[in-house]
Every structure is written in C-alpha cells, then in structure tokens.
Write an enzyme that holds these catalytic residues in place. Structure first.
Site, PDB file in Angstrom:
ATOM      1  N   ARG A  95       0.457  -1.038   0.300  1.00  0.00           N
ATOM      2  CA  ARG A  95       0.169  -0.153  -0.281  1.00  0.00           C
ATOM      3  C   ARG A  95       0.968   1.130   0.118  1.00  0.00           C
ATOM      4  O   ARG A  95       1.768   1.154   0.763  1.00  0.00           O
ATOM      5  CB  ARG A  95      -0.883  -0.294   1.515  1.00  0.00           C
ATOM      6  CG  ARG A  95      -1.480   1.118   1.161  1.00  0.00           C
ATOM      7  CD  ARG A  95      -2.412   1.256   2.826  1.00  0.00           C
ATOM      8  NE  ARG A  95      -3.261   2.355   2.313  1.00  0.00           N
ATOM      9  CZ  ARG A  95      -3.171   3.757   3.466  1.00  0.00           C
ATOM     10  NH1 ARG A  95      -3.305   2.897   5.006  1.00  0.00           N
ATOM     11  NH2 ARG A  95      -4.319   4.646   3.344  1.00  0.00           N
ATOM     12  N   HIS A 184      -7.426   6.956   0.010  1.00  0.00           N
ATOM     13  CA  HIS A 184      -8.725   5.973   0.212  1.00  0.00           C
ATOM     14  C   HIS A 184      -9.330   5.527  -1.253  1.00  0.00           C
ATOM     15  O   HIS A 184     -10.759   4.563  -0.892  1.00  0.00           O
ATOM     16  CB  HIS A 184      -9.594   6.114   1.384  1.00  0.00           C
ATOM     17  CG  HIS A 184      -9.240   6.853   2.102  1.00  0.00           C
ATOM     18  ND1 HIS A 184      -9.861   6.971   3.069  1.00  0.00           N
ATOM     19  CD2 HIS A 184      -9.443   6.223   3.788  1.00  0.00           C
ATOM     20  CE1 HIS A 184      -9.882   7.409   4.915  1.00  0.00           C
ATOM     21  NE2 HIS A 184      -9.092   7.104   5.312  1.00  0.00           N
ATOM     22  N   ARG A 243      -8.322  14.985  12.436  1.00  0.00           N
ATOM     23  CA  ARG A 243      -8.314  15.721  11.200  1.00  0.00           C
ATOM     24  C   ARG A 243      -9.622  16.488  11.483  1.00  0.00           C
ATOM     25  O   ARG A 243     -10.776  16.900  11.565  1.00  0.00           O
ATOM     26  CB  ARG A 243      -8.016  15.415  10.030  1.00  0.00           C
ATOM     27  CG  ARG A 243      -6.755  14.520  10.021  1.00  0.00           C
ATOM     28  CD  ARG A 243      -6.357  13.515   8.891  1.00  0.00           C
ATOM     29  NE  ARG A 243      -5.549  12.749   9.152  1.00  0.00           N
ATOM     30  CZ  ARG A 243      -6.108  11.923   7.340  1.00  0.00           C
ATOM     31  NH1 ARG A 243      -6.605  11.447   8.027  1.00  0.00           N
ATOM     32  NH2 ARG A 243      -4.784  10.311   8.311  1.00  0.00           N
ATOM     33  N   GLU A 386      -9.456  -2.760   2.405  1.00  0.00           N
ATOM     34  CA  GLU A 386      -8.538  -2.316   1.183  1.00  0.00           C
ATOM     35  C   GLU A 386      -7.141  -4.211   0.852  1.00  0.00           C
ATOM     36  O   GLU A 386      -6.442  -3.893  -0.209  1.00  0.00           O
ATOM     37  CB  GLU A 386      -8.023  -1.744   2.023  1.00  0.00           C
ATOM     38  CG  GLU A 386      -8.420  -0.702   1.960  1.00  0.00           C
ATOM     39  CD  GLU A 386      -8.083   0.694   2.834  1.00  0.00           C
ATOM     40  OE1 GLU A 386      -8.837   0.492   4.076  1.00  0.00           O
ATOM     41  OE2 GLU A 386      -8.140   1.507   2.740  1.00  0.00           O
TER      42      GLU A 386
END
Ligand code: ADP
Length: 399
Positions: A95, A184, A243, A386
C-alpha cells in the site's frame, strides 16, 4: 500464488497473506511500536477449510529496532506452518499512499517507480517515506518476490480537471503540482465495485462514504471516481477522528500570524488534535456515543457536526452525479455506528433515501441493505477490505 499484502506505517506494519485465488487471507497481523523496546505483534492464522472458525492468535511483546527486524519476525511467524521459507512468497503488494499524477493503477515496482515514490515524499511527507521503507525492507526479505505498489490516490486520477484543480494561480499546479489528489482510493474502489455488482447496475450513481479514523467520500459512476472529499492531502473534507476536514484557509493565516503558531504546530493541530478529538477529547466514536448517551453536550455537538458535513457532501455529490442510486457506508464508523447512519439519512427524502431503522440497528455481518420500502435510492453497508483489493489488483496486474 502466495500474495503478501504489506501496509508499512511510520512505526507499524500491517500484513495479510493470501493463497491466491483464495480471497480469504491465510493469516493477518499487526506489528506496532516498531523502534521501541515494547513492540507488539498480533498474528492471526485462519483455517481456510473452516471459514467460520475463529483464528488462532498469537501476541508477543518484544524489542524491534526497525522495520526490517519487524518483518523478519513476521517471516518467522509465517514459517511456523504457513510457508516453509520467505522464497515461497511470490508477490508483495505494497500500500502506497501517494502516487501523484504518475500512477493511475497498480504498478510493478522497479528502480524508476521507487525513484518516483521517493520524489513524492514532498507531497506526502507523513506517509510515503514509511511506505518506501516497507518496499526496501521487503525487497531484502523477499528478494525473489515480485513487488507491486497499489496507490491510495490512483482511483481518483479519473477526476475531471475542473474537479481536481484549485482556483489558485496556474503555476502552482503546473510547477508545484498543487491540486486535489484524493485518498482511500482502494477502499472506495472496492466498495463501489461491490455495490454496483449487488445492484446489478454497472453504471450506478454511487456515493461511497468511508468513515474510519480518516474519513472521505467519493462520487462514483461506472467504476470511475468523479469527485472525492480529500484533497491535496488527507486533511480536507469530512470531520475525522483527529483531522479537521474543511476549513477556511484564513484560519491557518490567523494561527500562523497573530496567534504565533509555527507551521509544525499548525500541522499537529490540524492532523492530530482536531476533528472529533478536538471537539470532544476522544477520537473514538465508541467513547463519543457513550458520552452522548450520558448527556454530554460536547458529544452531541460533535455528532451533529460530523453528520452535517457528510450530509452536505451527499447533496454535493448527488449534484455531481445528476441523481443517486445508492449511498454506501464503510470502515470502522460507517460499518458499526448506527447512530451516525441515522443522523446522515435524516431529512434526505428529497434524494429518495429512506432508512429502515430496524435494519440499521441489526448487527449482521457482510453487505447489508438498510433501505426502507419507500427508498428510491439504496442505503448500503459494505465492509471494506483494502487488503483483498490490493491482492486482487496484484493478481490482475501479474496475470
Ligand atoms: P482506520 O482508518 O484506522 O483504518 P477503521 O476503519 O478501523 O480505521 O476505523 C476506526 C474507528 O472506527 C475507530 O476510531 C472508532 O471510532 C470506530 N469504530 C470501531 N468500532 C466501532 C463501533 N463498534 N462503534 C462505533 N465506532 C466504531
């Protein structure tokens, strides 16, 4: 074919091993606090013959000076029955967070690809260096394996220019590559494909809503991302665990000028101390919903703000898509937090969204359709995966 999926963070390694074409992992694990005397490894081995059996788990605390030591430890655990030696790993799927404008799909790693990932450190200083380190370490630990990079940004490279450009002087784009990239992507791509397949509508107009620690949304049609809420960095868009999401840029000027913050302090504030953490003191929705149930006013406001921002983006993306066939909730919060889904779907009848509250509260695993009988657009929960998407993209690339 043995595909080892590796997600290398600044002090952690997440991994899964697939015996392809089996889409269930044979094992998975997490190494945390690398670089400390108190590193931990959680390693799970799944019985591929008995998919419902709980995995065999091992936990260890040990000294791991660096990622290489961590990966050797993982290999040692794998060698206990899963594989005989590192030479049996055929492919390592990495990734990589930022692929800039160079990478639009999974890519076989060679010297030029590594150089480009390194060049992108400037755009992704918090993520790409750790991903790059993972590549270098994996090349040494699995020298005979083919190494593949799967980028978080790649899926969003289909955005039209009017969606990815900021209204800044052109040179900041042409010379400094300042634009929206989106992140993402692997998750949005995975759940969008599953949603389209479930609906039997390859061209479905979908809004995918990834709510984990980081949160982002995408407008997807025909397997193409048309817009997404994160931007130049993962800071933009939704309210996240720590965030801020969208903010008037003048707030930064005010922090840096009159309030005397350094750029580093502003970075820490926006990335680590804002979002739900800043509003409530916790970034974990489980804590915040418990506080809400206990009547905490800060938790109530934080929930409202979190859901309101998602609703605004649903409105925006329904406009981008000229209609809506389904919204898809995914990741830790999206899959588990029924109250977030209730709040998001309230007063959305104009878009044809009607939530069945009983279905929303039920805790069944896998893909779920939460739409009520009057819903014209579907409301889906699809667990993201993922690692599986990375393994699939590796297998497709190398087929
Ligand atoms: P990451 O972005 O780190 O991959 P995840 O997708 O695993 O994150 O999501 C992590 C977040 O999911 C946690 O911080 C927590 O807020 C939320 N979460 C996990 N389980 C639940 C739950 N049962 N109910 C509500 N929120 C949950």
């Amino acid at each position: 074919m043995n595909i080892f999926v590796l997600n290398s963070g600044s002090s952690s390694i997440k991994y899964q091993l697939f015996r392809w074409p089996n889409e269930r992992p044979a094992c998975s694990g997490l190494v945390e606090r690398i670089g400390s005397g108190q590193a931990t490894i959680t390693h799970k081995v799944f019985d591929l013959q008995a998919p419902d059996a709980p995995p065999r788990e091992q936990h260890r605390t040990l000294v791991l000076p660096d990622h290489e030591a961590g990966l050797h430890e993982v290999v040692r655990l794998l060698s206990g029955g899963i594989i005989a030696s590192p030479a049996e790993i055929d492919v390592v799927g990495h990734r990589v967070v930022h692929g800039g404008e160079s990478f639009t799909a999974a890519t076989r790693i060679d010297a030029a690809v590594k150089a480009e990932i390194k060049r992108l450190f400037g755009l992704a200083p918090l993520h790409n260096p750790a991903n790059y380190l993972g590549i270098e370490v994996a090349e040494r630990v699995f020298p005979q394996a083919r190494q593949v990079a799967v980028f978080d940004t790649a899926f969003h490279q289909t955005l039209p220019e009017y969606a990815f450009r900021y209204a800044l002087p052109t040179a900041l784009y042409t010379e400094q590559r300042i634009r929206k990239y989106g992140f993402h992507g692997t998750s949005h791509q995975y759940v969008a494909a599953r949603a389209a397949a479930h609906l039997g509508q390859p061209d479905a107009r979908l809004i995918t809503i990834h709510l984990g620690n980081g949160c982002s949304m995408a407008a997807v049609r025909g397997g193409r991302s048309l817009d997404t809420s994160m931007g130049f960095s993962p800071l933009a868009g939704l309210v996240m665990g720590t965030r801020s999401g969208d903010l008037d840029p003048s707030v930064l000027l005010h922090l840096l000028g009159p309030l005397g913050y350094t750029p580093e302090q502003v970075g820490t504030l926006l990335n680590k101390e804002s979002g739900m953490m800043g509003l409530t003191g916790s970034n974990d929705m489980r804590d915040i919903s418990a506080a809400l149930a206990a009547g905490d006013a800060r938790a109530a406001l934080a929930y409202d703000l979190y859901a309101y921002r998602i609703r605004q983006y649903i409105g925006a993306y329904a406009a981008v898509l000229n209609g809506l066939d389904a919204i898809v909730f995914t990741a830790g919060v999206g899959e588990n937090d029924a109250l977030v889904r209730t709040r998001v779907c309230q007063h959305m009848e104009f878009l044809g969204l009607q939530l069945d509250e009983a279905k929303n509260q039920a805790r069944t695993p896998g893909l779920r359709d939460l739409s009520g009988p009057a819903s014209r657009a579907r409301i889906l929960v699809i667990p993201t995966d993922e690692e599986l998407e990375i393994a699939r993209q590796c297998a497709e690339l190398l087929a």
